[in-house]
Scaffold this active site. Sequence first.
Site, PDB file in Angstrom:
ATOM      1  N   CYS A   1       4.233 -11.312  12.578  1.00 18.71           N
ATOM      2  CA  CYS A   1       5.271 -10.561  13.811  1.00 18.71           C
ATOM      3  C   CYS A   1       4.616 -10.009  15.095  1.00 18.71           C
ATOM      4  O   CYS A   1       5.878  -9.570  16.018  1.00 18.71           O
ATOM      5  CB  CYS A   1       6.393  -9.677  12.650  1.00 18.71           C
TER       6      CYS A   1
ATOM      7  N   SER B   1       0.416  -1.179   0.253  1.00 19.84           N
ATOM      8  CA  SER B   1      -0.325   0.302   0.273  1.00 19.84           C
ATOM      9  C   SER B   1       0.964   1.210  -0.025  1.00 19.84           C
ATOM     10  O   SER B   1       0.138   2.588  -0.293  1.00 19.84           O
ATOM     11  CB  SER B   1      -0.720  -0.205   0.999  1.00 19.84           C
TER      12      SER B   1
END
Length: 375
Positions: A318, A232
Amino acid sequence: MQDGHVWVYRSDIASADGVAPGTAVGVTDERGRFLGTALYSSASQIAIRMISPRAVDDLAALLRERIQGAISYRERVVRDTDAYRVIFSEADSLPGLIVDRYNDLLSVQVLTQAMDAEPVRNVVIAELSQRFQPAAIAGRVDPRIRELEQLPARPSGLLQGEKTGTIFTMNGVRFHYDGLEGQKTGAFLDQRENYAAAARYARGEVLDVFCYQGGFALHLAQSDCKVTGADSSRPALEVAERNAELNGREIEWVEANAFDLLRDYSDSGRRYDTIVLDPPAFAKSKSTLETALRGYKELNLRALKMLRPGGILVTCCCSYHVSPAQYLEVVGSSARDVHRNLRIVETRGQAKDHPILLNVPETEYLKCIIAYVTN
């Protein structure tokens, strides 16, 4: 602390009267028994971070010793790169300090009052300079963390030298690096070994979602795959294109919201042989865990719909608050919902230069699953 953890929360502190912010302090239990030396924060909910089970009379000497130990460890475990994490906070017994190397540049990030103290910063910079003789050292600033630690605002900038950019190499792939731009301290060095692992299994047409500056995409392009990278961030994709040119690779870059792109591609019947999912941390606290798990499931479900039989899914998480078992269940649940059978090829974690301490579970955060779609 009895379990060996190095953090003590403010709610567990009986008294810290007269302790200056960011100083090294002796710690005792309620019976007065000496427990060790810690670094104190007057602002953080983590009030003290233990640095030694003994009294520390010379903090500068201890810092130099720990920095030397961290460097020696990397000399033993780091291979095929001139970019890696030199110091990983608690995992190197230097809580609140992050140092990354990118070829001839170093990037330093300070996360606590103690590490921001001028005498400590001077020792750190001097020791790093002596050991690496870098062209420059950049100080990377996270404004939110400085605010939480009640530290004065300051911009990212050079702490030493004049050079701000360089080219570094991971696994034979070259990347541009700007010491004052990008996420974290720059590239995602914790994925370095996973990039190489994914490249061993990738085949055919590849879709790399959340590609950032092209870490997975460029490694997979080495395997003669046809690669599309999506992110993005327009600035990240511009760097990714420069990285592709640096390596002589043709990669299609798509600027798009990952959820929208996966939904559109899935609904339109697009198919791939390899899909990589490497999203940012969705669960930054326990309170957002359930929402995060739903987000991870949607990504994996959409990706599995698009993989051809015999395809490879490389899926990463993560978020520390999502355990390895929870993420494996997310992937498994996604596969069941779309009637795909998965064979686990590898379950992986962060690169060895991001060491995991058994007594500090927060140092283990990255999950990377490589799976083979059998049907």
